[in-house]
Design a protein around this motif. Structure first.
Motif, PDB file in Angstrom:
ATOM      1  N   LEU A 170     -31.264   9.916  14.557  1.00 21.73           N
ATOM      2  CA  LEU A 170     -32.365   9.170  15.506  1.00 21.73           C
ATOM      3  C   LEU A 170     -30.609   8.579  16.170  1.00 21.73           C
ATOM      4  CD1 LEU A 170     -34.376   7.330  16.669  1.00 21.73           C
ATOM      5  CD2 LEU A 170     -33.791   6.069  14.311  1.00 21.73           C
ATOM      6  N   ALA A 171     -29.679   8.245  15.467  1.00 23.56           N
ATOM      7  CA  ALA A 171     -28.205   7.103  15.986  1.00 23.56           C
ATOM      8  C   ALA A 171     -28.541   7.251  17.340  1.00 23.56           C
ATOM      9  CB  ALA A 171     -27.214   7.798  15.352  1.00 23.56           C
ATOM     10  N   VAL A 172     -28.590   8.681  18.223  1.00 23.49           N
ATOM     11  CA  VAL A 172     -28.207   8.502  19.686  1.00 23.49           C
ATOM     12  C   VAL A 172     -29.505   7.919  20.042  1.00 23.49           C
ATOM     13  CG1 VAL A 172     -29.700  10.715  19.478  1.00 23.49           C
ATOM     14  CG2 VAL A 172     -27.568  10.504  21.035  1.00 23.49           C
ATOM     15  N   GLY A 173     -30.456   8.248  19.902  1.00 27.11           N
ATOM     16  CA  GLY A 173     -31.561   7.448  20.509  1.00 27.11           C
ATOM     17  C   GLY A 173     -31.635   5.554  20.186  1.00 27.11           C
ATOM     18  N   ILE A 174     -31.259   5.537  18.768  1.00 21.58           N
ATOM     19  CA  ILE A 174     -30.745   3.707  19.228  1.00 21.58           C
ATOM     20  C   ILE A 174     -29.654   3.348  19.925  1.00 21.58           C
ATOM     21  CG2 ILE A 174     -29.769   2.436  17.428  1.00 21.58           C
ATOM     22  CD1 ILE A 174     -31.386   4.128  15.374  1.00 21.58           C
ATOM     23  N   ALA A 175     -28.876   4.257  20.371  1.00 19.78           N
ATOM     24  CA  ALA A 175     -27.593   3.818  20.834  1.00 19.78           C
ATOM     25  C   ALA A 175     -28.392   3.868  22.462  1.00 19.78           C
ATOM     26  CB  ALA A 175     -26.482   5.149  21.451  1.00 19.78           C
ATOM     27  N   ALA A 176     -29.323   4.921  23.139  1.00 23.63           N
ATOM     28  CA  ALA A 176     -30.200   5.146  24.384  1.00 23.63           C
ATOM     29  C   ALA A 176     -30.948   3.760  23.950  1.00 23.63           C
ATOM     30  CB  ALA A 176     -30.369   5.984  24.720  1.00 23.63           C
ATOM     31  N   ALA A 177     -31.595   3.248  23.545  1.00 29.83           N
ATOM     32  CA  ALA A 177     -32.596   2.136  23.820  1.00 29.83           C
ATOM     33  C   ALA A 177     -32.480   1.050  24.074  1.00 29.83           C
ATOM     34  CB  ALA A 177     -33.171   2.753  22.391  1.00 29.83           C
ATOM     35  N   ASP A 178     -33.610   0.662  24.868  1.00 31.95           N
ATOM     36  CA  ASP A 178     -33.054  -0.291  25.429  1.00 31.95           C
ATOM     37  C   ASP A 178     -33.685  -2.080  24.340  1.00 31.95           C
ATOM     38  OD1 ASP A 178     -32.586   0.046  27.651  1.00 31.95           O
ATOM     39  OD2 ASP A 178     -35.220   0.375  28.556  1.00 31.95           O
ATOM     40  N   ALA A 179     -33.803  -1.216  22.882  1.00 27.49           N
ATOM     41  CA  ALA A 179     -34.279  -2.597  21.978  1.00 27.49           C
ATOM     42  C   ALA A 179     -33.291  -1.619  21.110  1.00 27.49           C
ATOM     43  CB  ALA A 179     -35.596  -2.463  22.200  1.00 27.49           C
ATOM     44  N   GLY A 180     -33.406  -2.379  19.650  1.00 27.93           N
ATOM     45  CA  GLY A 180     -33.169  -2.564  18.579  1.00 27.93           C
ATOM     46  C   GLY A 180     -31.560  -2.244  18.314  1.00 27.93           C
ATOM     47  N   PRO A 181     -30.628  -2.243  17.326  1.00 30.12           N
ATOM     48  CA  PRO A 181     -29.185  -2.431  17.388  1.00 30.12           C
ATOM     49  C   PRO A 181     -28.596  -2.015  18.495  1.00 30.12           C
ATOM     50  CG  PRO A 181     -29.823  -1.097  15.370  1.00 30.12           C
ATOM     51  CD  PRO A 181     -31.387  -1.079  17.023  1.00 30.12           C
ATOM     52  N   SER A 182     -27.358  -2.967  18.811  1.00 31.72           N
ATOM     53  CA  SER A 182     -26.956  -3.052  20.456  1.00 31.72           C
ATOM     54  C   SER A 182     -25.675  -1.833  20.367  1.00 31.72           C
ATOM     55  CB  SER A 182     -25.917  -3.684  20.861  1.00 31.72           C
ATOM     56  OG  SER A 182     -24.235  -4.463  19.471  1.00 31.72           O
ATOM     57  N   VAL A 183     -24.711  -0.888  21.269  1.00 27.37           N
ATOM     58  CA  VAL A 183     -24.393   0.356  20.927  1.00 27.37           C
ATOM     59  C   VAL A 183     -22.828  -0.251  20.081  1.00 27.37           C
ATOM     60  CG1 VAL A 183     -22.433   1.859  22.085  1.00 27.37           C
ATOM     61  CG2 VAL A 183     -25.110   1.042  23.076  1.00 27.37           C
ATOM     62  N   THR A 184     -22.942  -1.039  20.396  1.00 30.68           N
ATOM     63  CA  THR A 184     -21.773  -2.045  19.636  1.00 30.68           C
ATOM     64  C   THR A 184     -21.427  -2.083  18.007  1.00 30.68           C
ATOM     65  OG1 THR A 184     -21.033  -3.238  21.925  1.00 30.68           O
ATOM     66  CG2 THR A 184     -19.927  -4.129  19.586  1.00 30.68           C
ATOM     67  N   ASP A 185     -22.960  -3.087  17.765  1.00 31.01           N
ATOM     68  CA  ASP A 185     -23.356  -2.177  16.122  1.00 31.01           C
ATOM     69  C   ASP A 185     -23.156  -1.357  15.827  1.00 31.01           C
ATOM     70  OD1 ASP A 185     -23.157  -5.181  16.535  1.00 31.01           O
ATOM     71  OD2 ASP A 185     -25.499  -5.904  16.021  1.00 31.01           O
ATOM     72  N   LEU A 186     -24.115  -0.338  16.968  1.00 30.46           N
ATOM     73  CA  LEU A 186     -23.923   1.439  15.668  1.00 30.46           C
ATOM     74  C   LEU A 186     -22.521   1.283  16.202  1.00 30.46           C
ATOM     75  CD1 LEU A 186     -25.603   3.329  15.140  1.00 30.46           C
ATOM     76  CD2 LEU A 186     -26.746   4.597  17.931  1.00 30.46           C
ATOM     77  N   ALA A 187     -21.310   1.875  17.314  1.00 35.00           N
ATOM     78  CA  ALA A 187     -20.376   1.822  17.140  1.00 35.00           C
ATOM     79  C   ALA A 187     -19.295   2.316  16.122  1.00 35.00           C
ATOM     80  CB  ALA A 187     -19.824   1.766  18.211  1.00 35.00           C
TER      81      ALA A 187
END
Length: 249
Positions: free
Chosen positions: A97-114
């Motif tokens: 799901l991580a790639v989905g979270i990174a692409a989502a407009d909501a939820g954790p930010s790409v910076t946080d996920l990185a």
């Protein structure tokens, strides 16, 4: 197929950018974002199939395909009574799901996920180095030492060093004999997680430390598992951003 109204609705959801993908994929992304953003909270019933079809102007087959993908991602669960309930993705979803979270407009930010991905990379890499020192064959240890020598002759271009670093770490992770670590490594280097978004200047301290790469290879060849683990963790932690974030609740 979709109606004209449905096409306009889905295109609007992508902020005007037309994407060449199935309507069910676009609907999945919209519903995924609603779940990640909390608009559809855990325990809530997913909007009925017929209502989703009417809202987006799509046929019910597209809705069923989108819901099926949500179920596969462990974002929803179809109950025996026929209702589809939203799950707490923090407890049920997997790394895919991580790639989905990174692409989502909501939820954790790409910076946080990185940052999260780099922290996981440091943990996995450190233990993989330990296991590699304990388990790898003599031939594999020799190959790791040789690869460290090739790494020392690479660069100083950070892109070239990054590619050589991935190849070298793959040998270590394979040498660990841990399939779960190998699959996680593939996710990290294959683009599933946004590690590639980390700026080069942050990774420079890790990539340019050729001596540490060679020492780590030597620890593995000498079967010094504790020293290999310590050095690997120290080396990989250099690429983790210094900023802190709140724990996931």
């Amino acid at each position: 197929m979709t109606s004209a109204r449905g096409a306009v609705t889905l295109i609007a959801m992508t902020q005007g950018h037309i994407r060449r993908e199935a309507v069910s994929d676009q609907l999945f992304a919209v519903l995924r974002d609603r779940i990640l953003g909390g608009e559809l909270p855990a325990g809530a019933a997913l909007t009925a199939e017929r209502d989703l079809a009417a809202e987006f102007g799509v046929n019910r087959h597209a809705v069923r395909e989108a819901v099926k993908r949500l179920q596969q991602a462990r974002l929803v669960e179809v109950s025996h009574g026929g209702r589809t309930l939203v799950l707490d993705w923090r407890r049920t979803a997997g790394l895919d799901l991580a790639v989905g979270i990174a692409a989502a407009d909501a939820g954790p930010s790409v910076t946080d996920l990185a940052r999260d991905a780099l922290e996981m990379r440091a943990c996995v890499g450190a233990d993989a180095a330990r296991l590699c020192a304990l388990r790898c064959s003599e031939a594999a240890a020799g190959e790791i030492v040789e690869a460290a020598g090739r790494y020392a002759r690479t660069g100083p271009d950070l892109t070239e060093l990054g590619e050589a670093d991935v190849a070298w770490w793959r040998l270590i992770v394979e040498g660990s004999g841990n399939i779960a670590y190998l699959l996680a490594f593939n996710s990290l280097v294959g683009g599933t997680l946004p590690v590639a978004d980390v700026p080069d200047d942050l990774r420079a301290a890790e990539l340019l430390d050729v001596a540490a790469h060679q020492r780590l290879a030597a620890h593995i060849a000498a079967r010094e598992d504790a020293a290999a683990e310590r050095l690997a963790r120290e080396l990989l932690s250099r690429s983790v951003p210094a900023t802190r974030r709140k724990a996931v609740r």
